[in-house]
Design a protein around this motif. Structure first.
Motif, PDB file in Angstrom:
ATOM      1  N   MET A   1       0.848  -1.175   0.000  1.00 53.89           N
ATOM      2  CA  MET A   1       0.000   0.000   0.000  1.00 53.89           C
ATOM      3  C   MET A   1       0.888   1.230   0.000  1.00 53.89           C
ATOM      4  SD  MET A   1      -3.141   0.830   0.157  1.00 53.89           S
ATOM      5  CE  MET A   1      -3.407   2.488  -0.345  1.00 53.89           C
ATOM      6  N   SER A   2       0.624   2.112  -0.924  1.00 57.77           N
ATOM      7  CA  SER A   2       1.426   3.320  -1.004  1.00 57.77           C
ATOM      8  C   SER A   2       0.526   4.545  -0.863  1.00 57.77           C
ATOM      9  CB  SER A   2       2.158   3.375  -2.342  1.00 57.77           C
ATOM     10  OG  SER A   2       1.236   3.566  -3.401  1.00 57.77           O
ATOM     11  N   PHE A   3       1.162   5.640  -0.554  1.00 54.26           N
ATOM     12  CA  PHE A   3       0.438   6.896  -0.448  1.00 54.26           C
ATOM     13  C   PHE A   3      -0.200   7.246  -1.790  1.00 54.26           C
ATOM     14  CE2 PHE A   3       0.320  11.545  -0.788  1.00 54.26           C
ATOM     15  CZ  PHE A   3      -0.511  11.826   0.274  1.00 54.26           C
ATOM     16  N   ALA A   4       0.565   7.082  -2.864  1.00 57.62           N
ATOM     17  CA  ALA A   4       0.050   7.404  -4.199  1.00 57.62           C
ATOM     18  C   ALA A   4      -1.158   6.521  -4.545  1.00 57.62           C
ATOM     19  CB  ALA A   4       1.146   7.233  -5.240  1.00 57.62           C
ATOM     20  N   GLY A   5      -1.082   5.240  -4.209  1.00 57.85           N
ATOM     21  CA  GLY A   5      -2.202   4.334  -4.469  1.00 57.85           C
ATOM     22  C   GLY A   5      -3.445   4.750  -3.715  1.00 57.85           C
ATOM     23  N   THR A  30      -7.334   5.553   4.230  1.00 55.86           N
ATOM     24  CA  THR A  30      -6.591   6.222   5.300  1.00 55.86           C
ATOM     25  C   THR A  30      -6.157   5.228   6.369  1.00 55.86           C
ATOM     26  OG1 THR A  30      -7.814   8.256   4.906  1.00 55.86           O
ATOM     27  CG2 THR A  30      -6.689   8.069   7.009  1.00 55.86           C
ATOM     28  N   LEU A  31      -7.062   4.345   6.771  1.00 55.63           N
ATOM     29  CA  LEU A  31      -6.721   3.366   7.802  1.00 55.63           C
ATOM     30  C   LEU A  31      -5.727   2.324   7.292  1.00 55.63           C
ATOM     31  CD1 LEU A  31     -10.173   2.934   9.534  1.00 55.63           C
ATOM     32  CD2 LEU A  31      -8.118   3.980  10.488  1.00 55.63           C
ATOM     33  N   LYS A  32      -5.855   1.924   6.028  1.00 58.35           N
ATOM     34  CA  LYS A  32      -4.900   0.965   5.476  1.00 58.35           C
ATOM     35  C   LYS A  32      -3.503   1.575   5.415  1.00 58.35           C
ATOM     36  CE  LYS A  32      -6.027  -1.004   1.595  1.00 58.35           C
ATOM     37  NZ  LYS A  32      -6.697  -1.326   0.315  1.00 58.35           N
ATOM     38  N   LEU A  33      -3.416   2.836   4.977  1.00 64.50           N
ATOM     39  CA  LEU A  33      -2.117   3.496   4.890  1.00 64.50           C
ATOM     40  C   LEU A  33      -1.520   3.697   6.284  1.00 64.50           C
ATOM     41  CD1 LEU A  33       0.010   4.761   3.073  1.00 64.50           C
ATOM     42  CD2 LEU A  33      -1.223   6.919   3.256  1.00 64.50           C
ATOM     43  N   GLY A  34      -2.333   4.143   7.219  1.00 62.20           N
ATOM     44  CA  GLY A  34      -1.857   4.311   8.593  1.00 62.20           C
ATOM     45  C   GLY A  34      -1.412   2.998   9.200  1.00 62.20           C
ATOM     46  N   GLY A  35      -2.179   1.943   8.955  1.00 66.70           N
ATOM     47  CA  GLY A  35      -1.806   0.616   9.461  1.00 66.70           C
ATOM     48  C   GLY A  35      -0.512   0.123   8.854  1.00 66.70           C
ATOM     49  N   THR A  36      -0.298   0.416   7.578  1.00 68.51           N
ATOM     50  CA  THR A  36       0.936   0.016   6.910  1.00 68.51           C
ATOM     51  C   THR A  36       2.146   0.682   7.554  1.00 68.51           C
ATOM     52  OG1 THR A  36      -0.203  -0.341   4.811  1.00 68.51           O
ATOM     53  CG2 THR A  36       2.152   0.049   4.695  1.00 68.51           C
ATOM     54  N   VAL A  37       2.049   1.980   7.778  1.00 62.11           N
ATOM     55  CA  VAL A  37       3.168   2.719   8.378  1.00 62.11           C
ATOM     56  C   VAL A  37       3.406   2.258   9.817  1.00 62.11           C
ATOM     57  CG1 VAL A  37       3.942   5.012   9.109  1.00 62.11           C
ATOM     58  CG2 VAL A  37       2.856   4.716   6.873  1.00 62.11           C
ATOM     59  N   TYR A  38       2.357   2.188  10.599  1.00 59.62           N
ATOM     60  CA  TYR A  38       2.456   1.778  12.001  1.00 59.62           C
ATOM     61  C   TYR A  38       2.992   0.353  12.120  1.00 59.62           C
ATOM     62  CZ  TYR A  38       0.954   1.010  16.834  1.00 59.62           C
ATOM     63  OH  TYR A  38       0.920   0.726  18.170  1.00 59.62           O
ATOM     64  N   GLY A  39       2.414  -0.561  11.353  1.00 59.29           N
ATOM     65  CA  GLY A  39       2.843  -1.956  11.414  1.00 59.29           C
ATOM     66  C   GLY A  39       4.261  -2.143  10.901  1.00 59.29           C
ATOM     67  N   GLY A  40       4.619  -1.428   9.850  1.00 58.98           N
ATOM     68  CA  GLY A  40       5.974  -1.521   9.315  1.00 58.98           C
ATOM     69  C   GLY A  40       7.011  -1.040  10.310  1.00 58.98           C
ATOM     70  N   ALA A  81       0.558  -6.730   7.978  1.00 60.22           N
ATOM     71  CA  ALA A  81      -0.387  -6.932   9.087  1.00 60.22           C
ATOM     72  C   ALA A  81      -1.101  -5.631   9.441  1.00 60.22           C
ATOM     73  CB  ALA A  81       0.347  -7.489  10.306  1.00 60.22           C
ATOM     74  N   GLY A  82      -0.368  -4.531   9.412  1.00 61.39           N
ATOM     75  CA  GLY A  82      -0.979  -3.235   9.710  1.00 61.39           C
ATOM     76  C   GLY A  82      -2.019  -2.842   8.678  1.00 61.39           C
ATOM     77  N   ALA A  83      -1.714  -3.090   7.410  1.00 63.27           N
ATOM     78  CA  ALA A  83      -2.673  -2.773   6.345  1.00 63.27           C
ATOM     79  C   ALA A  83      -3.935  -3.608   6.498  1.00 63.27           C
ATOM     80  CB  ALA A  83      -2.044  -2.999   4.977  1.00 63.27           C
ATOM     81  N   GLU A  84      -3.768  -4.883   6.804  1.00 65.18           N
ATOM     82  CA  GLU A  84      -4.927  -5.751   6.987  1.00 65.18           C
ATOM     83  C   GLU A  84      -5.749  -5.317   8.200  1.00 65.18           C
ATOM     84  OE1 GLU A  84      -6.143  -8.200   4.924  1.00 65.18           O
ATOM     85  OE2 GLU A  84      -4.649  -7.275   3.626  1.00 65.18           O
ATOM     86  N   LEU A  89     -10.605  -2.654  10.388  1.00 64.25           N
ATOM     87  CA  LEU A  89     -11.187  -1.545  11.142  1.00 64.25           C
ATOM     88  C   LEU A  89     -12.051  -0.676  10.236  1.00 64.25           C
ATOM     89  CD1 LEU A  89     -11.405  -0.024  13.805  1.00 64.25           C
ATOM     90  CD2 LEU A  89      -9.309   1.200  13.190  1.00 64.25           C
ATOM     91  N   ALA A  90     -11.587  -0.440   9.023  1.00 64.34           N
ATOM     92  CA  ALA A  90     -12.369   0.351   8.071  1.00 64.34           C
ATOM     93  C   ALA A  90     -13.688  -0.333   7.741  1.00 64.34           C
ATOM     94  CB  ALA A  90     -11.557   0.584   6.796  1.00 64.34           C
ATOM     95  N   ASP A  91     -13.661  -1.656   7.608  1.00 60.19           N
ATOM     96  CA  ASP A  91     -14.908  -2.387   7.337  1.00 60.19           C
ATOM     97  C   ASP A  91     -15.915  -2.180   8.466  1.00 60.19           C
ATOM     98  OD1 ASP A  91     -13.925  -3.324   4.939  1.00 60.19           O
ATOM     99  OD2 ASP A  91     -13.371  -5.308   5.730  1.00 60.19           O
ATOM    100  N   GLU A  92     -15.420  -2.235   9.698  1.00 61.47           N
ATOM    101  CA  GLU A  92     -16.308  -2.037  10.848  1.00 61.47           C
ATOM    102  C   GLU A  92     -16.891  -0.619  10.842  1.00 61.47           C
ATOM    103  OE1 GLU A  92     -17.410  -4.128  13.282  1.00 61.47           O
ATOM    104  OE2 GLU A  92     -16.485  -5.692  12.076  1.00 61.47           O
ATOM    105  N   ILE A  93     -16.054   0.350  10.563  1.00 64.97           N
ATOM    106  CA  ILE A  93     -16.525   1.740  10.546  1.00 64.97           C
ATOM    107  C   ILE A  93     -17.495   1.947   9.387  1.00 64.97           C
ATOM    108  CG2 ILE A  93     -15.794   4.132  10.132  1.00 64.97           C
ATOM    109  CD1 ILE A  93     -13.210   3.417  11.684  1.00 64.97           C
ATOM    110  N   ASN A  94     -17.149   1.414   8.224  1.00 69.55           N
ATOM    111  CA  ASN A  94     -17.991   1.622   7.048  1.00 69.55           C
ATOM    112  C   ASN A  94     -19.364   0.978   7.175  1.00 69.55           C
ATOM    113  OD1 ASN A  94     -16.214   3.225   5.621  1.00 69.55           O
ATOM    114  ND2 ASN A  94     -15.188   1.488   4.685  1.00 69.55           N
ATOM    115  N   GLU A  95     -19.474  -0.070   7.981  1.00 69.57           N
ATOM    116  CA  GLU A  95     -20.789  -0.678   8.213  1.00 69.57           C
ATOM    117  C   GLU A  95     -21.713   0.273   8.955  1.00 69.57           C
ATOM    118  OE1 GLU A  95     -20.545  -4.479  10.106  1.00 69.57           O
ATOM    119  OE2 GLU A  95     -19.349  -5.329   8.493  1.00 69.57           O
TER     120      GLU A  95
END
Length: 97
Positions: A1-5, A30-40, A81-84, A89-95
């Motif tokens: 997952m990249s910022f540009a993507g 936003t959550l996937k990108l944040g999770g990627t950075v945090y998890g990485g 793992a962070g992206a997942e 979390l995004a799925d839960e919020i989006n519901e």
């Protein structure tokens, strides 16, 4: 997952004109990108720490190469793992949107 993507996905969602869809995509990306950075970050730290304990300084120069490899591997695993996690979390919020 990249910022540009993430930006491209959000832009494509905004082009649809559907505010609900755009909101959900924005939250997800936003959550996937944040999770990627945090998890990485934390994955790299954990990978380095584990290998530092396992190999110690007694291996000389090779130990530092192994520590670098541990940081890269830990970062990659943590990033995934962070992206997942962000995606779940995004799925839960989006519901609820």
């Amino acid at each position: 997952m990249s910022f540009a993507g993430a930006v491209i996905n959000i832009k494509e969602a905004s082009d649809t004109g559907d505010l609900n869809h755009m909101t959900k995509i924005t939250v997800t990306e936003t959550l996937k990108l944040g999770g990627t950075v945090y998890g990485g970050y934390y994955g790299a730290m954990a990978g380095t720490a584990i290998l530092a304990v396992a190999f110690g300084v007694t291996t000389g120069g090779l130990g530092f190469v192994v520590l670098g490899a541990g940081a890269v591997i830990g970062g990659a695993v943590g990033s995934f793992a962070g992206a997942e996690s962000g995606n779940l979390l995004a799925d839960e919020i989006n519901e609820r949107i």
